[in-house]
Design an enzyme around this catalytic site. Structure first.
Site, PDB file in Angstrom:
ATOM      1  N   CYS A 155      -8.990  12.421 -31.829  1.00  0.00           N
ATOM      2  CA  CYS A 155      -8.379  13.354 -32.774  1.00  0.00           C
ATOM      3  C   CYS A 155      -8.756  12.952 -34.184  1.00  0.00           C
ATOM      4  CB  CYS A 155      -6.859  13.328 -32.597  1.00  0.00           C
ATOM      5  SG  CYS A 155      -5.960  14.490 -33.651  1.00  0.00           S
ATOM      6  N   HIS A 166      -5.210  20.546 -26.736  1.00  0.00           N
ATOM      7  CA  HIS A 166      -5.089  19.447 -27.707  1.00  0.00           C
ATOM      8  C   HIS A 166      -4.623  19.991 -29.062  1.00  0.00           C
ATOM      9  CE1 HIS A 166      -6.561  15.677 -29.739  1.00  0.00           C
ATOM     10  NE2 HIS A 166      -6.578  16.536 -30.752  1.00  0.00           N
ATOM     11  N   GLU A 167      -5.291  21.050 -29.537  1.00  0.00           N
ATOM     12  CA  GLU A 167      -4.939  21.621 -30.845  1.00  0.00           C
ATOM     13  C   GLU A 167      -3.564  22.285 -30.795  1.00  0.00           C
ATOM     14  OE1 GLU A 167      -6.608  20.493 -33.117  1.00  0.00           O
ATOM     15  OE2 GLU A 167      -8.481  20.012 -32.088  1.00  0.00           O
ATOM     16  N   HIS A 197      -0.501  20.217 -31.543  1.00  0.00           N
ATOM     17  CA  HIS A 197      -0.155  19.965 -32.948  1.00  0.00           C
ATOM     18  C   HIS A 197       0.941  20.918 -33.428  1.00  0.00           C
ATOM     19  CE1 HIS A 197      -2.987  16.814 -33.884  1.00  0.00           C
ATOM     20  NE2 HIS A 197      -4.001  17.531 -33.412  1.00  0.00           N
TER      21      HIS A 197
END
Length: 179
Positions: free
Chosen positions: A101, A143-144, A147
């Site tokens: 990341c 993954h994004e 956030h």
């Protein structure tokens, strides 16, 4: 302009906040945020980025899979900005893969993710899109998307034994590529 905008690093409380829905996609502020995210992601040689990573608590991410030194076998795709995305369906199959990341420099983790996901999002023109992503591209999206929920990939690890340094990861992928 991008020199003023820094990628937020782990430990900054902004990374742990919930992101807000974007109400007016066509606003100049949102369009500039899309442009800034794209520039920063490309300058950082990332394959994805989310608005919270630059201190903007909004549900906006970009997926941009392409081969690079971290992911030499990544599939090629056009950078795709996604506003207010959501996962509407996913596989039962979970696959582990290596992730890093931009907000967690120098560290890699072997992270479990859904093998495929079906997502809905608005493009920068405000049009609703629906797509199915598989394998590495599905991994980038998930993954994004994390956030938005105040999560980083380290929160998804099954064990601390699934963490390695970027240096060891590079040795590993170099050895795999050579065999």
């Amino acid at each position: 302009m991008t020199e003023e905008i820094a990628i937020i690093q782990i430990g900054n409380p902004i990374l742990r906040q919930q992101a807000q829905t974007i109400e007016n996609i066509s606003s100049p502020t949102v369009q500039k945020l899309i442009s800034d995210l794209m520039t920063i992601m490309l300058e950082s040689n990332g394959v994805g980025i989310a608005a919270p990573q630059i201190g903007q608590p909004y549900r906006l991410l970009i997926v941009a899979s392409r081969p690079n030194f971290r992911y030499p076998h990544a599939p090629e795709m056009s950078p795709t900005p996604m506003v207010n995305p959501r996962i509407v369906n996913h596989s039962q199959e979970i696959i582990k893969g290596w992730e890093g990341c931009l907000s967690v420099p120098g560290v890699r983790g072997f992270v479990p993710r859904y093998q495929w996901i079906e997502v809905e999002y608005f493009n920068p023109m405000g049009q609703l899109q629906k797509q199915i992503f598989t394998d590495f591209v599905a991994r980038i999206f998930q993954h994004e998307y994390d956030h938005f929920e105040g999560l980083v990939f380290l929160d998804r690890l099954e064990s601390n034994l699934d963490i390695i340094s970027e240096q060891e990861y590079q040795k590993m992928i170099t050895n795999v590529s050579e065999s």
